[in-house]
Design an enzyme around this catalytic site. Structure first.
Site, PDB file in Angstrom:
ATOM      1  N   LYS A  57     -13.937  36.472  13.082  1.00  0.00           N
ATOM      2  CA  LYS A  57     -15.376  36.356  13.353  1.00  0.00           C
ATOM      3  C   LYS A  57     -15.701  36.487  14.837  1.00  0.00           C
ATOM      4  O   LYS A  57     -16.804  36.868  15.206  1.00  0.00           O
ATOM      5  CB  LYS A  57     -15.917  35.024  12.832  1.00  0.00           C
ATOM      6  CG  LYS A  57     -15.944  34.926  11.319  1.00  0.00           C
ATOM      7  CD  LYS A  57     -17.348  34.952  10.805  1.00  0.00           C
ATOM      8  CE  LYS A  57     -17.483  34.942   9.295  1.00  0.00           C
ATOM      9  NZ  LYS A  57     -16.394  34.387   8.517  1.00  0.00           N
ATOM     10  N   SER A  82     -21.289  26.457   9.060  1.00  0.00           N
ATOM     11  CA  SER A  82     -20.432  25.279   9.137  1.00  0.00           C
ATOM     12  C   SER A  82     -18.996  25.730   9.331  1.00  0.00           C
ATOM     13  O   SER A  82     -18.082  24.922   9.391  1.00  0.00           O
ATOM     14  CB  SER A  82     -20.554  24.464   7.854  1.00  0.00           C
ATOM     15  OG  SER A  82     -20.336  25.308   6.742  1.00  0.00           O
ATOM     16  N   GLU A 208     -12.073  38.518  -3.579  1.00  0.00           N
ATOM     17  CA  GLU A 208     -12.913  37.321  -3.686  1.00  0.00           C
ATOM     18  C   GLU A 208     -12.177  36.219  -4.425  1.00  0.00           C
ATOM     19  O   GLU A 208     -11.306  36.493  -5.248  1.00  0.00           O
ATOM     20  CB  GLU A 208     -14.148  37.647  -4.534  1.00  0.00           C
ATOM     21  CG  GLU A 208     -15.205  38.430  -3.835  1.00  0.00           C
ATOM     22  CD  GLU A 208     -16.393  38.649  -4.751  1.00  0.00           C
ATOM     23  OE1 GLU A 208     -17.512  38.410  -4.305  1.00  0.00           O
ATOM     24  OE2 GLU A 208     -16.187  39.057  -5.914  1.00  0.00           O
ATOM     25  N   GLY A 212     -16.060  32.827  -7.417  1.00  0.00           N
ATOM     26  CA  GLY A 212     -17.280  33.433  -6.883  1.00  0.00           C
ATOM     27  C   GLY A 212     -17.175  34.943  -6.857  1.00  0.00           C
ATOM     28  O   GLY A 212     -16.974  35.544  -5.811  1.00  0.00           O
ATOM     29  N   ASP A 214     -19.376  37.349  -7.248  1.00  0.00           N
ATOM     30  CA  ASP A 214     -20.649  38.082  -7.119  1.00  0.00           C
ATOM     31  C   ASP A 214     -20.431  39.489  -6.557  1.00  0.00           C
ATOM     32  O   ASP A 214     -21.081  40.441  -6.974  1.00  0.00           O
ATOM     33  CB  ASP A 214     -21.615  37.311  -6.207  1.00  0.00           C
ATOM     34  CG  ASP A 214     -21.046  37.115  -4.814  1.00  0.00           C
ATOM     35  OD1 ASP A 214     -20.078  36.340  -4.686  1.00  0.00           O
ATOM     36  OD2 ASP A 214     -21.529  37.750  -3.862  1.00  0.00           O
ATOM     37  N   SER A 308      -7.361  36.744   7.580  1.00  0.00           N
ATOM     38  CA  SER A 308      -8.644  36.687   8.288  1.00  0.00           C
ATOM     39  C   SER A 308      -8.823  35.480   9.196  1.00  0.00           C
ATOM     40  O   SER A 308      -9.623  35.543  10.133  1.00  0.00           O
ATOM     41  CB  SER A 308      -9.792  36.756   7.278  1.00  0.00           C
ATOM     42  OG  SER A 308      -9.636  35.763   6.293  1.00  0.00           O
TER      43      SER A 308
HETATM   44  C1  LIG Z   1     -16.127  34.572   7.242  1.00  0.00           C
HETATM   45  C2  LIG Z   1     -14.741  34.671   6.756  1.00  0.00           C
HETATM   46  C3  LIG Z   1     -14.371  35.544   5.712  1.00  0.00           C
HETATM   47  C4  LIG Z   1     -15.395  36.417   4.995  1.00  0.00           C
HETATM   48  O1  LIG Z   1     -15.933  37.374   5.850  1.00  0.00           O
HETATM   49  P1  LIG Z   1     -17.264  38.188   5.474  1.00  0.00           P
HETATM   50  O2  LIG Z   1     -17.484  39.093   6.612  1.00  0.00           O
HETATM   51  O3  LIG Z   1     -18.363  37.189   5.275  1.00  0.00           O
HETATM   52  O4  LIG Z   1     -16.954  38.890   4.193  1.00  0.00           O
HETATM   53  C5  LIG Z   1     -13.050  35.622   5.351  1.00  0.00           C
HETATM   54  N1  LIG Z   1     -12.106  34.862   5.953  1.00  0.00           N
HETATM   55  C6  LIG Z   1     -12.411  33.999   6.939  1.00  0.00           C
HETATM   56  C7  LIG Z   1     -11.319  33.205   7.555  1.00  0.00           C
HETATM   57  C8  LIG Z   1     -13.738  33.876   7.384  1.00  0.00           C
HETATM   58  O5  LIG Z   1     -14.031  33.016   8.370  1.00  0.00           O
END
Ligand SMILES: *Cc1c(COP(=O)(O)O)cnc(C)c1O
Length: 329
Positions: A57, A82, A208, A212, A214, A308
């Site tokens: 992010k 959050s 996903e 969830g 969606d 991620s």
């Molecule tokens: C926000 C987040 C996601 C999902 O990312 P999106 O861009 O909302 O699809 C996946 N893994 C982590 C660790 C995140 O912080």
């Protein structure tokens, strides 16, 4: 607002990469001989758990701030989250020397409140059950002139998130498939833009949590599906729907959206910690969990997986391992 938004392209991802050089970490790409032997798949992991502020992010947040006008910079920014977006915006703003306000629930984990304040952001608390956080953030934006930095549905955020896959594709060489966690779709749409441009044959999967789905239902029906916040340990993917920008990019560029269960995420967390010495949060395990489930059809393939994020405290990590059957099934 225009009916069809102008979507970001691969050129925007490349431009983001040059704007972000020197600010974001070029995170390592790791492999595991043990996992490759066990699964018959050749895995390449992009370790965004080792990114600044602990998740990809930071890329999107930094890029969105880099694109502000001088006037917007002077006024400052606001975000509601959050989770990892809060810390990402707070750190990105601190580094860029601008004021950030983050709207967070009063019952957020104290460690997350402290981390966000530690990066110099002003935290505004709201009541999760009584207040509308989006409304609080937009009122702040209107009254104080702050620019709202959304967590996924923004062209500059999407372009920034795409730089993780861009680096992975540069470092791993040819890939047959790439697996990316999916919440609101910022990471997946950026990944898909990079993969389509650099490796058109590479299949792109979003993953996903089972609770969830969606995104999968939206993808398969072609119409945006909205759900109640899902109950899952993958707290970074508890989004209720894809976005105005992310959904069309995903529809056009993604191969499929697949699912992973909470038990599979727990097993992956254990694998990452014990075998690869990586602390990975549940949402960060979605990619491996789904690719592992598909290992027979992926036999012999070169598969990229985006880890991620890694923001989980050790007690929660240990508790998850105790409460679930954490073996590969
Ligand atoms: C926000 C987040 C996601 C999902 O990312 P999106 O861009 O909302 O699809 C996946 N893994 C982590 C660790 C995140 O912080």
């Amino acid at each position: 607002m225009p009916l069809s938004p102008v979507l970001p392209t691969f050129a925007d991802v490349e431009a983001a990469a040059s704007r972000l050089a020197g600010t974001v970490h070029r995170t390592p790409m790791l492999t595991s001989g043990t996992l490759d032997r066990d699964t018959g798949v050749h895995f390449f992991f992009k370790c965004e758990n080792l990114q600044r502020a602990g998740a990809f992010k930071f890329r999107g947040a930094c890029h969105a701030l880099a694109r502000l006008t001088e006037r917007q910079r002077r006024a400052g920014v606001v975000a509601f989250s959050s989770g990892n977006h809060a810390q990402a915006v707070a750190l990105a703003a601190q580094l860029a020397g601008l004021h950030a306000v983050v709207v967070m629930p009063g019952d957020a984990p104290p460690a997350k409140l402290a981390a966000t304040r530690g990066y110099g952001a002003e935290v505004v608390l709201y009541d999760r059950y009584a207040d509308d956080r989006e409304q609080i953030a937009s009122e702040l934006a209107r009254d104080k002139g702050y620019t709202l930095i959304p967590p996924f549905d923004h062209p500059d955020v999407i372009a920034g998130q795409g730089t993780a896959a861009l680096e992975l594709l540069q470092d791993a060489g040819p890939l047959d498939a790439i697996f990316t966690p999916l919440g609101g779709g910022g990471l997946l749409s950026g990944t898909a833009l990079a993969a389509r441009a650099l490796m058109p044959q590479c299949r792109v999967y979003g993953v996903e949590p089972e609770a969830g789905d969606d995104g999968r239902r939206s993808f398969r029906s072609g119409a945006l599906v909205r759900i109640d916040a899902p109950r899952t340990i993958a707290d970074g993917a508890q989004t209720q729907q894809l976005g105005r920008y992310t959904f069309p990019i995903i529809l056009q560029n993604v191969t499929d959206i697949v699912l992973a269960s909470d038990d599979e995420l727990v097993a992956c967390m254990r694998f990452f910690a014990e075998r690869m010495k990586l602390v990975v949060e549940p949402t960060g395990c979605l990619g491996l969990a789904a690719a592992r489930r598909m290992r027979h059809e992926l036999a012999g393939a070169r598969v990229g997986v985006i880890i991620s994020g890694g923001n989980i405290d050790l007690c929660s990590l240990a508790a998850l391992q105790r409460h679930k059957d954490a073996s590969w099934a």
